[in-house]
Scaffold this active site. Sequence first.
Site, PDB file in Angstrom:
ATOM      1  CB  ALA A   1       7.821 -10.102   3.048  1.00 29.45           C
ATOM      2  CD  GLU A   2       4.388  -5.038   4.005  1.00 30.89           C
ATOM      3  OE1 GLU A   2       4.889  -4.282   4.867  1.00 30.89           O
ATOM      4  OE2 GLU A   2       4.948  -5.319   2.925  1.00 30.89           O
TER       5      GLU A   2
ATOM      6  CG  HIS B   1       4.248   6.194   6.578  1.00 31.32           C
ATOM      7  ND1 HIS B   1       4.960   6.153   5.400  1.00 31.32           N
ATOM      8  CD2 HIS B   1       4.962   5.467   7.475  1.00 31.32           C
ATOM      9  CE1 HIS B   1       6.064   5.443   5.572  1.00 31.32           C
ATOM     10  NE2 HIS B   1       6.086   5.008   6.821  1.00 31.32           N
TER      11      HIS B   1
ATOM     12  CD  GLU C   1       6.650  -5.207   7.587  1.00 27.82           C
ATOM     13  OE1 GLU C   1       6.622  -3.971   7.789  1.00 27.82           O
ATOM     14  OE2 GLU C   1       6.384  -5.724   6.475  1.00 27.82           O
TER      15      GLU C   1
ATOM     16  N   PRO D   1       1.071  -4.759  -1.147  1.00 27.29           N
ATOM     17  CG  PRO D   1       3.368  -4.467  -0.769  1.00 27.29           C
ATOM     18  CD  PRO D   1       2.018  -3.872  -0.446  1.00 27.29           C
TER      19      PRO D   1
ATOM     20  CG  PHE E   1       3.887  -0.179   4.766  1.00 28.09           C
ATOM     21  CD1 PHE E   1       4.081   0.928   3.962  1.00 28.09           C
ATOM     22  CD2 PHE E   1       4.612  -0.273   5.936  1.00 28.09           C
ATOM     23  CE1 PHE E   1       4.976   1.930   4.311  1.00 28.09           C
ATOM     24  CE2 PHE E   1       5.514   0.717   6.307  1.00 28.09           C
ATOM     25  CZ  PHE E   1       5.694   1.824   5.492  1.00 28.09           C
TER      26      PHE E   1
END
Length: 342
Positions: free
Chosen positions: A74-75, A144, A44, A104, A101
């Site tokens: 969209a990991e 994060h 990303e 997923p 993140f």
Amino acid sequence: MTESSRGGKPQSKTMGETITLGKALNHGLRRALEDDPKVIIMGEDVGKLGGVFRITDGLQKDFGDDRVIDTPLAESGIVGTAVGLAIRGYRPVCEIQFDGFVFPAYNQIVAQVAKMFYRSLGNVRLPIVIRIPFGGGIGAVEHHSESPEALFAHVPGLKVVTCSSSADAYMMIRQAVASDDPIVFFEPKRRYWEKGEVDLDADLGQAFPLHQARVAREGTDATVLAYGPMVRTALDAAIAAAEDGRNLEVIDLRSLSPLDMETVYRSVRRTGRAVVVHEAPGNLGLGAELAARITEECFYSLEAPVLRVTGYDIPYPAARVEEDFLPDLDRVLDAVDRSFGW
């Protein structure tokens, strides 16, 4: 060094450049792209923006958007696509924008990336690198500032490494990309802006072994084991302890799976004491595994139990109180004092 690693004319050995850890990673990725046309970077905002931390800055401009690819948010799709690319002979380098993140994509990593070599009876290798900025200390919001390294180190079929200096960042990312094994590469985001000397002309053949721990500071009285962002904290604690007459040895583990236990054992057998430091919560963390192995192999050399200095067993707190959560110099020195109190 007698010849440029880029194939140029012979040149004299240089002292290297002083650059930030983040810039060292950028240079390392650039070298990987130059050295192998099958290397692809994907994630990303890694292209035009150069990543949120600018680790991939300028790479899409120089290598094109077919090799440095901006993906959707969209990991699972990023890692799943990397699996297909690796099967077809490419070497994908996936950037997960922040540690929190990655979840997923966890199913793809555990169920596909880690198992393909075994599933195929050794016929299919997945040379995938999954880069994850990890840890706290930057005043970020929820998701994060995580430290999920133990969740990956626990999985057979994955290798897990983390750098702590500019020199290691530059060489380790190149070694990881060149490896035929899937590697989760944790980057200590709070150290991105710290500077160190890097030999940008060094060949991979000159590199310190990727899965070997490094003695960051020699000592005789106690061994402090750390990795990633906590290596700097451990070194600062060793400097402070010297003022009290204690000579601490600091080991940068570098590789979390596999662990280089021989380097650890040699140190602990000499010092008789061990303190493990990491940001992740203590429950079932790397510190527990290290303590168990040290106790099994060095029991008769120990003058005190192996102690741990870790994050607390709570979700990562709000930024305004994160410094109370993170292990710091005082907590490390307190553990050293307790070790000497036995």
